[in-house]
Design a protein around this motif. Sequence first.
Motif, short mmCIF file in Angstrom:
data_model
loop_
_atom_site.label_atom_id
_atom_site.label_comp_id
_atom_site.label_asym_id
_atom_site.label_seq_id
_atom_site.Cartn_x
_atom_site.Cartn_y
_atom_site.Cartn_z
N ALA A 64 0.84 -1.20 0.00
CA ALA A 64 0.00 0.00 0.00
C ALA A 64 0.87 1.25 0.00
O ALA A 64 1.84 1.33 0.75
CB ALA A 64 -0.89 0.00 1.24
N TYR A 69 -5.98 3.67 0.95
CA TYR A 69 -5.75 2.25 1.26
C TYR A 69 -6.29 1.94 2.66
O TYR A 69 -5.54 1.55 3.56
CB TYR A 69 -4.25 1.93 1.20
CG TYR A 69 -3.68 1.97 -0.19
CD1 TYR A 69 -3.72 0.84 -1.01
CD2 TYR A 69 -3.11 3.14 -0.70
CE1 TYR A 69 -3.20 0.87 -2.29
CE2 TYR A 69 -2.59 3.18 -1.99
CZ TYR A 69 -2.64 2.05 -2.77
OH TYR A 69 -2.13 2.08 -4.05
N TYR A 72 -5.09 -0.91 5.33
CA TYR A 72 -3.83 -1.56 4.95
C TYR A 72 -2.70 -1.13 5.89
O TYR A 72 -2.76 -0.06 6.51
CB TYR A 72 -3.44 -1.20 3.52
CG TYR A 72 -4.25 -1.93 2.48
CD1 TYR A 72 -3.73 -3.04 1.83
CD2 TYR A 72 -5.55 -1.53 2.16
CE1 TYR A 72 -4.47 -3.73 0.88
CE2 TYR A 72 -6.30 -2.20 1.22
CZ TYR A 72 -5.76 -3.31 0.58
OH TYR A 72 -6.49 -3.98 -0.34
#
Length: 215
Positions: A64, A69, A72
């Motif tokens: 990521a 994201y 993540y």
Amino acid sequence: MILINFKTYPQAIGPNALKLTKSLEEVAKGFAKVVVGFAPPSLELAEVAAHSKSPIWAQHTDPAREGQYTGYLSPDDAKAAGAVGTFLNHSEHPLDLETIQRTADLAKKTGLKTLIFARDPEKVAEFVKLSPDFIAYEPPELIGGDISVTSAKPEIIGEAVKAAGNTPLLIGAGVHEKTDITKALELGAIGAIVSSAVVTAPNPQEIFTNLLSGF
Ligand code: G3P
């Protein structure tokens, strides 16, 4: 070198992560020549790193980048939280080759070391091509058990060391006593990764002292 992987054992989550780190660091002071590192759970990494002088590793990161994201674990964030490196592809968190490569590239860019787990010498040979800083050979079926990789598979450790070439190789799975360390070093590994024997022990300092005395 010895790394302690805290996994998500109750003895090593929440406030226990820092307590365990501190108590093991006390022991490590008596073995100044051994590089001792810890891999706390992700949510405790920043706190442990802020209060520890030891190298702190992320147990896992994702490929990521910055931005969109959600949820993540980015290598950038692990670095910002104080990690020196990231584990990738532990057998309890397996990744496909492309994901390992992408995450390792991002980790390198942000200045994190990489350690890739391999279940056999063939995988060691495959991962060497990704130029990680370390490879750890761990046969999954021995993880968390009483029989160590050094007693069950010494010849395979030799093959893994050979396959690793110039990449430093650690071994793990079932490591619980001094002779596991001496044997690993004798076979050409640079050290070990240990979890249950230390983390779940009634007296982690005692087991850790015994392991460190093998170096
Ligand atoms: O990463 C280290 C780990 O998988 C080994 O676990 O419990 O066999 O020491 P354990």
